[in-house]
Structure formats: structure tokens, C-alpha cells
Design a protein around this motif. Structure first.
Motif, PDB file in Angstrom:
ATOM      1  N   PRO A   1       8.729  -9.867   7.511  1.00 27.65           N
ATOM      2  CA  PRO A   1       7.502 -10.657   7.285  1.00 27.65           C
ATOM      3  C   PRO A   1       6.398 -10.394   8.304  1.00 27.65           C
ATOM      4  O   PRO A   1       5.218 -10.469   7.954  1.00 27.65           O
ATOM      5  CB  PRO A   1       8.009 -12.103   7.368  1.00 27.65           C
ATOM      6  N   LEU A   2       6.747 -10.081   9.550  1.00 28.43           N
ATOM      7  CA  LEU A   2       5.707  -9.769  10.529  1.00 28.43           C
ATOM      8  C   LEU A   2       4.966  -8.500  10.124  1.00 28.43           C
ATOM      9  O   LEU A   2       3.724  -8.441  10.168  1.00 28.43           O
ATOM     10  CB  LEU A   2       6.316  -9.592  11.919  1.00 28.43           C
ATOM     11  N   PHE A   3       5.706  -7.482   9.702  1.00 29.54           N
ATOM     12  CA  PHE A   3       5.082  -6.231   9.306  1.00 29.54           C
ATOM     13  C   PHE A   3       4.236  -6.428   8.042  1.00 29.54           C
ATOM     14  O   PHE A   3       3.160  -5.848   7.907  1.00 29.54           O
ATOM     15  CB  PHE A   3       6.143  -5.153   9.085  1.00 29.54           C
ATOM     16  N   GLU A   4       4.725  -7.270   7.124  1.00 30.34           N
ATOM     17  CA  GLU A   4       3.953  -7.565   5.918  1.00 30.34           C
ATOM     18  C   GLU A   4       2.656  -8.292   6.279  1.00 30.34           C
ATOM     19  O   GLU A   4       1.598  -8.015   5.698  1.00 30.34           O
ATOM     20  CB  GLU A   4       4.783  -8.415   4.960  1.00 30.34           C
ATOM     21  N   ALA A   5       2.739  -9.211   7.230  1.00 31.83           N
ATOM     22  CA  ALA A   5       1.553  -9.953   7.648  1.00 31.83           C
ATOM     23  C   ALA A   5       0.530  -9.018   8.287  1.00 31.83           C
ATOM     24  O   ALA A   5      -0.677  -9.132   8.016  1.00 31.83           O
ATOM     25  CB  ALA A   5       1.938 -11.068   8.624  1.00 31.83           C
ATOM     26  N   LEU A   6       0.989  -8.101   9.127  1.00 33.64           N
ATOM     27  CA  LEU A   6       0.071  -7.159   9.767  1.00 33.64           C
ATOM     28  C   LEU A   6      -0.591  -6.260   8.729  1.00 33.64           C
ATOM     29  O   LEU A   6      -1.799  -5.981   8.812  1.00 33.64           O
ATOM     30  CB  LEU A   6       0.825  -6.313  10.797  1.00 33.64           C
ATOM     31  N   ALA A   7       0.186  -5.818   7.738  1.00 31.90           N
ATOM     32  CA  ALA A   7      -0.382  -4.950   6.705  1.00 31.90           C
ATOM     33  C   ALA A   7      -1.413  -5.698   5.864  1.00 31.90           C
ATOM     34  O   ALA A   7      -2.483  -5.164   5.549  1.00 31.90           O
ATOM     35  CB  ALA A   7       0.733  -4.402   5.818  1.00 31.90           C
ATOM     36  N   ALA A   8      -1.101  -6.942   5.493  1.00 39.37           N
ATOM     37  CA  ALA A   8      -2.038  -7.730   4.697  1.00 39.37           C
ATOM     38  C   ALA A   8      -3.309  -8.037   5.486  1.00 39.37           C
ATOM     39  O   ALA A   8      -4.418  -8.007   4.949  1.00 39.37           O
ATOM     40  CB  ALA A   8      -1.368  -9.028   4.242  1.00 39.37           C
ATOM     41  N   PHE A   9      -3.134  -8.314   6.785  1.00 39.29           N
ATOM     42  CA  PHE A   9      -4.295  -8.594   7.638  1.00 39.29           C
ATOM     43  C   PHE A   9      -5.178  -7.352   7.742  1.00 39.29           C
ATOM     44  O   PHE A   9      -6.406  -7.438   7.644  1.00 39.29           O
ATOM     45  CB  PHE A   9      -3.825  -9.038   9.018  1.00 39.29           C
ATOM     46  N   ARG A  10      -4.580  -6.190   7.954  1.00 41.36           N
ATOM     47  CA  ARG A  10      -5.344  -4.950   8.073  1.00 41.36           C
ATOM     48  C   ARG A  10      -6.121  -4.673   6.791  1.00 41.36           C
ATOM     49  O   ARG A  10      -7.271  -4.246   6.820  1.00 41.36           O
ATOM     50  CB  ARG A  10      -4.395  -3.792   8.398  1.00 41.36           C
ATOM     51  N   HIS A  11      -5.477  -4.929   5.648  1.00 37.96           N
ATOM     52  CA  HIS A  11      -6.150  -4.693   4.371  1.00 37.96           C
ATOM     53  C   HIS A  11      -7.337  -5.639   4.202  1.00 37.96           C
ATOM     54  O   HIS A  11      -8.403  -5.222   3.713  1.00 37.96           O
ATOM     55  CB  HIS A  11      -5.162  -4.891   3.218  1.00 37.96           C
ATOM     56  N   ALA A  12      -7.160  -6.904   4.620  1.00 36.00           N
ATOM     57  CA  ALA A  12      -8.222  -7.901   4.449  1.00 36.00           C
ATOM     58  C   ALA A  12      -9.333  -7.760   5.479  1.00 36.00           C
ATOM     59  O   ALA A  12     -10.485  -8.112   5.207  1.00 36.00           O
ATOM     60  CB  ALA A  12      -7.630  -9.311   4.511  1.00 36.00           C
ATOM     61  N   HIS A  13      -9.000  -7.234   6.668  1.00 35.12           N
ATOM     62  CA  HIS A  13      -9.976  -7.169   7.764  1.00 35.12           C
ATOM     63  C   HIS A  13      -9.943  -5.787   8.416  1.00 35.12           C
ATOM     64  O   HIS A  13      -9.479  -5.634   9.548  1.00 35.12           O
ATOM     65  CB  HIS A  13      -9.673  -8.262   8.794  1.00 35.12           C
ATOM     66  N   PRO A  14     -10.428  -4.783   7.725  1.00 36.10           N
ATOM     67  CA  PRO A  14     -10.365  -3.418   8.265  1.00 36.10           C
ATOM     68  C   PRO A  14     -11.208  -3.217   9.516  1.00 36.10           C
ATOM     69  O   PRO A  14     -11.034  -2.216  10.220  1.00 36.10           O
ATOM     70  CB  PRO A  14     -10.888  -2.557   7.099  1.00 36.10           C
ATOM     71  N   GLY A  15     -12.106  -4.155   9.805  1.00 36.56           N
ATOM     72  CA  GLY A  15     -12.932  -4.026  11.004  1.00 36.56           C
ATOM     73  C   GLY A  15     -12.236  -4.432  12.281  1.00 36.56           C
ATOM     74  O   GLY A  15     -12.800  -4.296  13.375  1.00 36.56           O
ATOM     75  N   VAL A  16     -11.000  -4.934  12.183  1.00 37.41           N
ATOM     76  CA  VAL A  16     -10.244  -5.346  13.371  1.00 37.41           C
ATOM     77  C   VAL A  16      -9.239  -4.261  13.739  1.00 37.41           C
ATOM     78  O   VAL A  16      -8.424  -3.849  12.909  1.00 37.41           O
ATOM     79  CB  VAL A  16      -9.509  -6.682  13.134  1.00 37.41           C
ATOM     80  N   GLU A  17      -9.288  -3.821  14.969  1.00 40.20           N
ATOM     81  CA  GLU A  17      -8.306  -2.849  15.475  1.00 40.20           C
ATOM     82  C   GLU A  17      -7.049  -3.599  15.889  1.00 40.20           C
ATOM     83  O   GLU A  17      -7.106  -4.545  16.676  1.00 40.20           O
ATOM     84  CB  GLU A  17      -8.874  -2.104  16.680  1.00 40.20           C
ATOM     85  N   LEU A  18      -5.909  -3.187  15.354  1.00 44.06           N
ATOM     86  CA  LEU A  18      -4.631  -3.812  15.682  1.00 44.06           C
ATOM     87  C   LEU A  18      -3.862  -2.933  16.658  1.00 44.06           C
ATOM     88  O   LEU A  18      -3.738  -1.726  16.463  1.00 44.06           O
ATOM     89  CB  LEU A  18      -3.781  -4.009  14.427  1.00 44.06           C
ATOM     90  N   ALA A  19      -3.335  -3.555  17.716  1.00 45.58           N
ATOM     91  CA  ALA A  19      -2.463  -2.862  18.662  1.00 45.58           C
ATOM     92  C   ALA A  19      -1.150  -3.621  18.712  1.00 45.58           C
ATOM     93  O   ALA A  19      -1.142  -4.854  18.894  1.00 45.58           O
ATOM     94  CB  ALA A  19      -3.102  -2.814  20.044  1.00 45.58           C
ATOM     95  N   LEU A  20      -0.041  -2.940  18.520  1.00 41.97           N
ATOM     96  CA  LEU A  20       1.279  -3.568  18.487  1.00 41.97           C
ATOM     97  C   LEU A  20       2.151  -2.981  19.579  1.00 41.97           C
ATOM     98  O   LEU A  20       2.305  -1.761  19.674  1.00 41.97           O
ATOM     99  CB  LEU A  20       1.930  -3.353  17.118  1.00 41.97           C
ATOM    100  N   THR A  21       2.728  -3.845  20.419  1.00 42.60           N
ATOM    101  CA  THR A  21       3.610  -3.397  21.495  1.00 42.60           C
ATOM    102  C   THR A  21       4.922  -4.163  21.429  1.00 42.60           C
ATOM    103  O   THR A  21       4.990  -5.271  20.903  1.00 42.60           O
ATOM    104  CB  THR A  21       2.973  -3.617  22.875  1.00 42.60           C
TER     105      THR A  21
END
Length: 293
Positions: A105-125
Motif C-alpha cells: 500500500p505504501l508503494f501504491e500510495a506513492l505511485a498514485a500521488f506521483r500520478h496526481a501531482h507530477p510537479g512534486v519530486e519524490l525522494a524515498l530512503t
């Protein structure tokens, strides 16, 4: 000075290494070094002690760090404020997850967020839970999914997504395999295969052993449930997993509830505040994906 110099300064301060900082901000190490040298000339003081292998802040650097972070946050807030009134979210979100995390679910949430808000750079550590909590408190991370024993870390806002007990898993033929459950002392009579320190399940084990005055005979550590199951199935030790992990290995392993270990292991989302529209949106997306059956 400009915001780019402050960004590079903060990156080196947090990474404690010019090479890693350069990778983080996506330019060459020489470019980072040159910009920080220019910043030092403008300020009239060295910000880093470069004499060792680790880039350490000088007294001047320590004095400058929080102000640099505040300046970058203020600049980001300008863009976010404009984005709110134009229904566009921009910026950068730093997200952490506990080592060995395979929570879909975390990975699904990140993917959905990226699709909805492409202007936000995501960094995952990925890191241990204690380090993740500290990084959220310090503002290095905006949001983290971490493990905990019993309760989420104090001083942070949180949303528990999993709360369940620790179970032991053993292969057929093991002397505990026919038991309906086991005590902590019975399980620790054998070598253990468990998660590393910094995970919620390991925290549960360590707390329970400390309370009972038992030294856990940890033979092997692995960050992924599949690895723990494989090692336990091969007779290398009694595996320790969460209750929801165990059924997927039922063909090879018998799960034994630990009858005297009552502290649950948690997975929790933690964050410091929700002033950022991007953080609010990602939290909302996480809650939706984690609530699905």
C-alpha cells in the motif's frame, strides 16, 4: 548568496559527505564544493572542517544550518502557497521507510500521488526506525513509515496502519511444531532468526526479553520476511514474524503464538506537521490505500 548554495550546504551538512551530497542534489562533487567555497567566501567563515573523511560542521556551520533550513523552507512555502490557490502542488517530498519494507500500500500510495501531482519530486530512503523518527523530527524527512513496539514514537503525529503480535515459525519435525503456542522462554531455548534492530518486530522481541531477563540467542538477522522464512524452513533457527506474515509460509512452517508476549508490533506513518499541501495530500493517499481490504 543564493538558495542553490544554501541547498548544497544543507545537503553536505546532513549527508556529512560531499560525494553523497552531490548525488542527492544531482550535480558533480566539484560543483557542490565550488558553490560552498563561494558561500564561505561571502560569509567570511569556513562552514566545514574538511580535515577528516567526514565533512563536519564548524562552529560557524552549526550556527548557519538552522537558518539555511529555514530559508529553504520559506522559499518552498512561497511556491506551495501559490500552488494552493492555483490547485497545483509543487516542491519536494522526502519519504522514509523502515529497512526491509515490502508494504505494497505504501508503494501504491506513492505511485498514485506521483500520478496526481507530477510537479512534486519524490525522494524515498530506507533506514532503521529510530533513525527515521529522528530524521522526521529534524525535518530531514517529511513523512516516514516505520516500525515500533507497542506505541508510535513520541513527539510526532502518527497513524498506525498495522498492529499485530509476534509469532514464532518452525518447520515440520521441530520439537515445538505440535504445540498450540509457545512461551518466550521456550522459543529462546533455540537459535533465533529475526528482523534487525530498528524494526518494530525486533523492538517487541528486545523489550520482551529485557522484561523477562532473557538474553535472546539471535543466530541470524534478515530484513525481509521471505528470508526469515527460508532460513527457518532450513532449520537454521526459530523464525520470528508478525501474525499477518506467517500464513503465506503455512506450507513450510508452523506458526506458534507467543503466549506471554503481549506488546504488539506496529507499522505507523509519522510526520511532524501538515502545513505542507504535499504532505497533506500524500497522507490522504496513504490513508486511502491502507484502508482498502
Amino acid at each position: 548568496m543564493d538558495l542553490r548554495q544554501l541547498e548544497y550546504f544543507v545537503a553536505v551538512a546532513e549527508e556529512r559527505n560531499f560525494t553523497r551530497a552531490a548525488e542527492r542534489v544531482h550535480i558533480s562533487q566539484s560543483g557542490v564544493s565550488a558553490q560552498i567555497r563561494q558561500l564561505e567566501r561571502e560569509l567570511g567563515a569556513e562552514l566545514f572542517d574538511r580535515s577528516g573523511r567526514v565533512a563536519r560542521l564548524t562552529v560557524a556551520g552549526k550556527a548557519a544550518l538552522e537558518h539555511a533550513r529555514a530559508a529553504l523552507a520559506a522559499a518552498a512555502a512561497v511556491g506551495q502557497a501559490v500552488g494552493e490557490v492555483t490547485d497545483v502542488i509543487r516542491g519536494r517530498l522526502a519519504v522514509g521507510m523502515v529497512v526491509g519494507c515490502t508494504v505494497t500500500p505504501l508503494f501504491e500510495a506513492l505511485a498514485a500521488f506521483r500520478h496526481a501531482h507530477p510537479g512534486v519530486e519524490l525522494a524515498l530512503t530506507e533506514n532503521g526506525s529510530d533513525r527515521l523518527a529522528a530524521d522526521v523530527r529534524d525535518g530531514v524527512l517529511d513523512l516516514a513509515l516505520l516500525g515500533a513496539a507497542g506505541e508510535p514514537p513520541q513527539g510526532l503525529r502518527s497513524h498506525v496502519v498495522v498492529r499485530e503480535p509476534l509469532v514464532a515459525v518452525v518447520p515440520p519435525g521441530h520439537s515445538l511444531a505440535g504445540h498450540p503456542g509457545a512461551t518466550l522462554r521456550e522459543v529462546t531455548a533455540y537459535p533465533l532468526v529475526c528482523m534487525p534492530r530498528g524494526t518494530g518486530l525486533r523492538g517487541v522481541l528486545d523489550q520482551a526479553c529485557a522484561a523477562a531477563g532473557i538474553t535472546a540467542p539471535i543466530a541470524l538477522e534478515a530484513g525481509a520476511p521471505d528470508a526469515i522464512a527460508d532460513l527457518a524452513a532450513r532449520g537454521l533457527g526459530v523464525g520470528l514474524l508478525s501474525e499477518s506474515m506467517a500464513p503465506r509460509y503455512a506450507e513450510r512452517l508452523t506458526a506458534l503464538p507467543l503466549t506471554d508476549v503481549t506488546t504488539p508490533g506496529l507499522l505507523a506513518l509519522v510526520w511532524r506537521d501538515t502545513r505542507s499541501p504535499a504532505v497533506r495530500e500524500l497522507l490522504a493517499q496513504c490513508r486511502r490505500t491502507f484502508s482498502r481490504p
